[in-house]
Design an enzyme around this catalytic site. Sequence first.
Site, PDB file in Angstrom:
ATOM      1  N   GLY A 107      19.325 -22.154 -25.791  1.00 50.62           N
ATOM      2  CA  GLY A 107      20.125 -21.219 -27.555  1.00 50.62           C
ATOM      3  C   GLY A 107      20.433 -20.411 -27.478  1.00 50.62           C
ATOM      4  O   GLY A 107      21.684 -19.853 -27.930  1.00 50.62           O
ATOM      5  N   TYR A 147       4.136 -26.066  -1.784  1.00 52.57           N
ATOM      6  CA  TYR A 147       5.754 -25.428  -2.235  1.00 52.57           C
ATOM      7  C   TYR A 147       7.585 -25.650  -1.784  1.00 52.57           C
ATOM      8  O   TYR A 147       7.893 -25.514  -2.233  1.00 52.57           O
ATOM      9  CB  TYR A 147       5.150 -24.434  -0.622  1.00 52.57           C
ATOM     10  CG  TYR A 147       6.224 -23.311  -1.668  1.00 52.57           C
ATOM     11  CD1 TYR A 147       6.263 -22.068  -2.612  1.00 52.57           C
ATOM     12  CD2 TYR A 147       6.903 -22.319  -0.052  1.00 52.57           C
ATOM     13  CE1 TYR A 147       6.722 -21.201  -2.084  1.00 52.57           C
ATOM     14  CE2 TYR A 147       8.098 -21.669  -0.417  1.00 52.57           C
ATOM     15  CZ  TYR A 147       7.642 -20.573  -1.532  1.00 52.57           C
ATOM     16  OH  TYR A 147       9.122 -20.043  -1.693  1.00 52.57           O
TER      17      TYR A 147
END
Length: 260
Positions: A107, A147
């Site tokens: 937002g 990873y």
Amino acid sequence: GLETARGLAERFGTVGIVGRHAERLAQAAEELASTPARIETFRSDFTRLAEVRQLAEQVEQRFSSLEVLVNNAGAWYRSRSTSEDGYEATFAVNHLAHFLLTHELAGLLQDSPPARIVTVSSVAHRQGRIHVDDLNLETAYGGYEAYAQSKLANVLFTRSLCARLDASGVTANSLHPGVIDTKLLRAGFSMKGASIEQGAATSVYLAESPEVAGVSGLYFANSAPEAPASQAQNDRTAEWLWETSVAMIQSALPDWSPRL
């Protein structure tokens, strides 16, 4: 991360930095004190989704606008461990924390167009696979596999984010910073790399360069767009990852709702 903050602090009036340890965070702020920017510090442990949510609340309280969000946290675990919420720790820190933080700040970003979201991935995504049958790698764990999966998730997240932010004025791109001489590289790969300054360059470029104004949904290396791995261009996997990430966060934070 510190060098990226330094680069941003030379170009923006205010820069917020996030760290897990208060003492190291204060030290980083002291190192950045010579830059023109005002430095704001935020302590948060990305292995705890509740703390990531609290971080977003603090950012919203202190900042009335947000021009750039750089998702830069990166972790490597040689042995399998889990986050506070019970998820494989590499995936939790490198993907879920960024996913939640971006949602929570969406937002503010959308109220600050043309804002930019920059997510640090890695060339390791090319060896990655989203383990749809074992996302937490409970049956077979390897530090590099975990990873690589998390770095592939970064690129797929950016792809989905770009589609959802279309026409909002907010762009989203991911990047490979290079093989850089960091503690993570030395601990995880037992090798040295290029300078820290080089490692921050593409992140800073995507955060502020007018050359990439309006550019979204791409993967960059050496401050130039580059085609990611084929598995990072799979919209079906990207959507599965998005919905699964929402469900994982809601399991940890039952009252949370996605904002995108």
